[in-house]
Write an enzyme that holds these catalytic residues in place. Structure first.
Site, PDB file in Angstrom:
ATOM      1  N   LYS A   1     -38.734  46.583  69.320  1.00  0.00           N
ATOM      2  CA  LYS A   1     -39.399  46.443  68.030  1.00  0.00           C
ATOM      3  C   LYS A   1     -38.406  46.078  66.933  1.00  0.00           C
ATOM      4  O   LYS A   1     -38.724  45.325  66.011  1.00  0.00           O
ATOM      5  CB  LYS A   1     -40.130  47.740  67.684  1.00  0.00           C
ATOM      6  CG  LYS A   1     -41.375  47.969  68.527  1.00  0.00           C
ATOM      7  CD  LYS A   1     -42.140  49.171  68.039  1.00  0.00           C
ATOM      8  CE  LYS A   1     -43.422  49.350  68.850  1.00  0.00           C
ATOM      9  NZ  LYS A   1     -44.213  50.503  68.373  1.00  0.00           N
ATOM     10  N   ARG A   2     -37.206  46.572  67.038  1.00  0.00           N
ATOM     11  CA  ARG A   2     -36.184  46.260  66.023  1.00  0.00           C
ATOM     12  C   ARG A   2     -35.862  44.783  66.002  1.00  0.00           C
ATOM     13  O   ARG A   2     -35.550  44.204  64.970  1.00  0.00           O
ATOM     14  CB  ARG A   2     -34.919  47.075  66.294  1.00  0.00           C
ATOM     15  CG  ARG A   2     -33.799  46.849  65.277  1.00  0.00           C
ATOM     16  CD  ARG A   2     -32.582  47.664  65.636  1.00  0.00           C
ATOM     17  NE  ARG A   2     -32.021  47.274  66.908  1.00  0.00           N
ATOM     18  CZ  ARG A   2     -31.198  46.223  67.068  1.00  0.00           C
ATOM     19  NH1 ARG A   2     -30.865  45.473  66.029  1.00  0.00           N
ATOM     20  NH2 ARG A   2     -30.720  45.925  68.254  1.00  0.00           N
TER      21      ARG A   2
END
Length: 467
Positions: free
Chosen positions: A240-241
């Site tokens: 997700k980062r």
């Protein structure tokens, strides 16, 4: 034959980078061929599908400007059609009712795994002649061929074969009467005339089952294009980062849709060493045979570079519309009491990296700020600065024309008259106008702020620092 592609997300979550790339490639190929692009929402998983996810998918597609020609179609609104096809398969003996209990299936799976076998349904109910109560639960299974192979030539992966003996009789209707993904996809693609199925390679294992179903229905088998996955910069699954987030998060972070689309088109497709493509170029140059077989790596720095490029080169009105969206997210309801967003873009495109940053730095042109930057004040508000601000206020208030050239000339004359450098004039004025010592040329800064507001702020700063 008219080319027809589709993007068919499941609304069990938001549209992420991988899905957006699939949508883009499908859209580009349809546009390149003068074909049709279909948007289909595969919402048969009623427990996990949500309306917010559906809304977010559609919002993301619109923001990316991936306009569809047909749809959006919803599978939950096509249940009558699926029942019709399932009844046809039952009548023709190509599907059957399975009454096996959950306990039997679990025991079957455990026994197969204990003997080192691949877990699969054993066809127990294929020839079931037992009497069953009307309310006894059952599923409906597709009767998969027992022998032979199912093969297809994937545009990206090449020739792919599966043994039918490795495939089981998969469920096409659940015990609650709802149809399953693999079944609905085939019926939809058939009914909608889809010629090319472009999707992620996590669907490869679904393909042989679907092909057997196409053939059982007498439906044409589309061309399959399975895209390799997108990896993070560390070579692992995208986190997700790094990008496995809702596409709209990129808008919130200040990226332009053209920048993200340009970035996505290069994740698994290339045209020589070219990096920057207009929409027209993408459509003209896009071809399936240029899609790479290897996985692509997500690179945030490259996306940042593209975003900076488009902030500086796209028409100001287009970038300004996105800037306006960001300004409103900061609580600004009325932009009429400030400069045109396109003028702000012109002044700040070279000074910021994202539209979010630009909005935060230029909010001061639309509403008053509450404090002055302490570091800027410490560095530039010195002995004599208050007199400079007062002199600048008097000088500027006499100007007939409020334009950057007139303002710059008047302030240069002021500096010359007071025998000081322009820094000792411009920097205190920047702090007075924007609250910080960082802004475009002082003439441009004052023009953006407007005559009345600029003079008010200069007078206010002179009083504040002179107290």
């Amino acid at each position: 034959m008219q080319v027809k592609t589709r993007f068919a997300p499941s609304p069990t979550g938001f549209l992420h980078v991988g899905g957006a790339r699939t949508a883009l490639f499908s859209w580009l190929y349809a546009r390149h061929c003068g074909g049709r692009f279909v948007l289909r929402i595969e919402d048969t998983d009623r427990e996990r599908s949500t309306q917010p996810a559906i809304d977010a998918i559609i919002e993301s597609m619109k923001w990316l400007n991936l306009n569809w020609d047909e749809g959006p179609f919803y599978q939950t609104k096509r249940f009558d059609r699926y029942k019709e096809v399932i009844d046809q398969l039952l009548k023709e003996g190509k599907a059957y009712k399975c009454y096996c209990s959950k306990e039997r299936l679990e025991k079957l799976r455990a026994d197969q795994m204990a003997h080192g076998l691949k877990p699969r349904y054993d066809g127990h109910c294929r020839c079931d002649h037992e009497e069953h109560a009307p309310d006894e639960p059952y599923v409906i299974r597709f009767r998969n061929p027992d022998d032979g192979i199912v093969a297809f030539d994937d545009v990206v992966k090449g020739h792919v074969e599966f043994q039918n003996s490795e495939l089981d009789d998969f469920i096409i209707q659940r015990s609650d009467g709802t149809p399953t993904y693999n079944f609905c996809v085939v019926v939809d693609d058939w009914d909608m005339g889809i010629t090319h199925v472009i999707r992620g390679d996590d669907h490869v294992n679904n393909t042989p089952r679907q092909i057997n179903l196409y053939k059982a229905l007498g439906a044409p088998v589309p061309v399959f294009v399975h895209l390799s996955m997108i990896l993070g910069e560390d070579g692992k699954k995208l986190s997700k980062r790094e990008g496995a987030v809702n596409v709209m998060k990129y808008r919130e972070a200040g990226y332009l849709p053209d920048a993200l689309v340009n970035y996505l088109v290069r994740l698994g497709w290339s045209h020589g060493d070219q990096e920057i493509f207009s929409r027209e170029e993408m459509i003209s140059l896009f071809s399936l045979d240029a899609i790479t077989k290897s996985a692509s790596g997500f690179n945030n720095k490259k996306l940042d570079w593209l975003n900076a490029h488009y902030m500086k080169t796209l028409p100001g009105d287009e970038v300004g519309a996105e800037l306006e969206w960001h300004l409103k997210r900061l609580g600004l309801e009325d932009l009429s009491n400030g400069p045109k967003p396109c003028d702000v873009v012109k002044a700040y495109a070279e000074r910021t990296h994202t539209l979010k940053e630009m909005a935060e730095k230029t909010l001061c042109y639309y509403r008053d700020f509450e404090s002055y930057d302490p570091a800027g004040v410490k560095k530039w508000i010195k002995e004599g600065s208050v007199e400079v601000l007062k002199d600048a206020h008097e000088t500027l208030s006499k100007l007939d024309s409020w334009d950057a050239k007139s303002i710059d000339e008047a302030l240069e004359e002021l500096a010359k008259r007071r025998e000081i450098g322009m820094g000792k004039v411009g920097q205190p004025l920047r702090i007075a106008i924007t609250g910080t010592a960082m802004s475009p040329g002082i003439g441009d800064t004052l023009v953006l702020c407007g005559r009345e507001r600029s003079l008010e702020r200069i007078a206010k700063a002179a009083a504040f620092f002179g107290a």
